[in-house]
Design a protein around this motif. Sequence first.
Motif, PDB file in Angstrom:
ATOM      1  N   VAL A  22      -8.553  -9.004  -2.002  1.00  0.00           N
ATOM      2  CA  VAL A  22      -7.818  -8.788  -0.758  1.00  0.00           C
ATOM      3  C   VAL A  22      -6.712  -7.782  -1.045  1.00  0.00           C
ATOM      4  O   VAL A  22      -6.036  -7.870  -2.067  1.00  0.00           O
ATOM      5  CB  VAL A  22      -7.210 -10.110  -0.234  1.00  0.00           C
ATOM      6  N   LYS A  24     -11.588  -5.203   7.737  1.00  0.00           N
ATOM      7  CA  LYS A  24     -10.201  -5.535   8.066  1.00  0.00           C
ATOM      8  C   LYS A  24     -10.141  -7.025   8.358  1.00  0.00           C
ATOM      9  O   LYS A  24     -10.909  -7.538   9.166  1.00  0.00           O
ATOM     10  CB  LYS A  24      -9.767  -4.724   9.289  1.00  0.00           C
ATOM     11  N   HIS A  61       2.302 -12.667  -5.758  1.00  0.00           N
ATOM     12  CA  HIS A  61       0.843 -12.441  -5.701  1.00  0.00           C
ATOM     13  C   HIS A  61       0.296 -12.036  -7.053  1.00  0.00           C
ATOM     14  O   HIS A  61      -0.846 -12.390  -7.371  1.00  0.00           O
ATOM     15  CB  HIS A  61       0.524 -11.364  -4.662  1.00  0.00           C
ATOM     16  N   THR A 113       5.100  -9.543  -3.524  1.00  0.00           N
ATOM     17  CA  THR A 113       4.208  -8.826  -4.431  1.00  0.00           C
ATOM     18  C   THR A 113       4.235  -9.437  -5.818  1.00  0.00           C
ATOM     19  O   THR A 113       3.199  -9.634  -6.458  1.00  0.00           O
ATOM     20  CB  THR A 113       4.615  -7.345  -4.509  1.00  0.00           C
ATOM     21  N   LYS A 120      -3.335  -5.868   0.743  1.00  0.00           N
ATOM     22  CA  LYS A 120      -2.383  -5.820   1.841  1.00  0.00           C
ATOM     23  C   LYS A 120      -1.703  -4.457   1.820  1.00  0.00           C
ATOM     24  O   LYS A 120      -1.045  -4.100   0.847  1.00  0.00           O
ATOM     25  CB  LYS A 120      -1.347  -6.928   1.696  1.00  0.00           C
ATOM     26  N   GLN A 121      -1.873  -3.690   2.888  1.00  0.00           N
ATOM     27  CA  GLN A 121      -1.252  -2.378   3.014  1.00  0.00           C
ATOM     28  C   GLN A 121      -0.027  -2.539   3.912  1.00  0.00           C
ATOM     29  O   GLN A 121      -0.137  -2.953   5.056  1.00  0.00           O
ATOM     30  CB  GLN A 121      -2.234  -1.392   3.623  1.00  0.00           C
ATOM     31  N   VAL A 122       1.147  -2.228   3.367  1.00  0.00           N
ATOM     32  CA  VAL A 122       2.407  -2.466   4.073  1.00  0.00           C
ATOM     33  C   VAL A 122       3.108  -1.139   4.335  1.00  0.00           C
ATOM     34  O   VAL A 122       3.196  -0.284   3.449  1.00  0.00           O
ATOM     35  CB  VAL A 122       3.328  -3.388   3.231  1.00  0.00           C
ATOM     36  N   VAL A 179      -4.262  -6.243   6.383  1.00  0.00           N
ATOM     37  CA  VAL A 179      -4.899  -6.905   5.239  1.00  0.00           C
ATOM     38  C   VAL A 179      -6.391  -6.596   5.294  1.00  0.00           C
ATOM     39  O   VAL A 179      -7.026  -6.720   6.346  1.00  0.00           O
ATOM     40  CB  VAL A 179      -4.657  -8.426   5.263  1.00  0.00           C
ATOM     41  N   TYR A 180      -6.926  -6.155   4.141  1.00  0.00           N
ATOM     42  CA  TYR A 180      -8.328  -5.772   4.047  1.00  0.00           C
ATOM     43  C   TYR A 180      -9.055  -6.593   2.995  1.00  0.00           C
ATOM     44  O   TYR A 180      -8.477  -6.958   1.972  1.00  0.00           O
ATOM     45  CB  TYR A 180      -8.454  -4.306   3.617  1.00  0.00           C
TER      46      TYR A 180
END
Length: 71
Positions: A44, A13, A68, A65, A46-48, A22-23
Motif C-alpha cells: 500500500v 486506488k 508505518h 510515516t 500513501k501519496q500525500v 492511497v493506492y
Amino acid sequence: MSLTVRDFEIISKIGAGSYGVVYKVKSKVENKLEGDIKVGEICVMKQVDLGKMSANEWKEAHKETLIHKTL
C-alpha cells in the motif's frame, strides 16, 4: 537504496482524503533495506500533498510515516 514511487506499479486506488490518495501497488524491484520488499510483492502506498499541510500537520504526517516503517 531508498525506494521511490517509480519502484512500484499502481494496481488500483483504494481511497482518498483531505491530504492525499492511497493506492494498492506492486513492487517492481527488490529492496532488502526497506523491510525486505520482494519483486511482485503487493503493498500500500500513501501519496500525500505536503503543500496543503500546516507545520503541525506535517509533523504528524512525519510521525505517521515513522510508525508505518515499523509495521
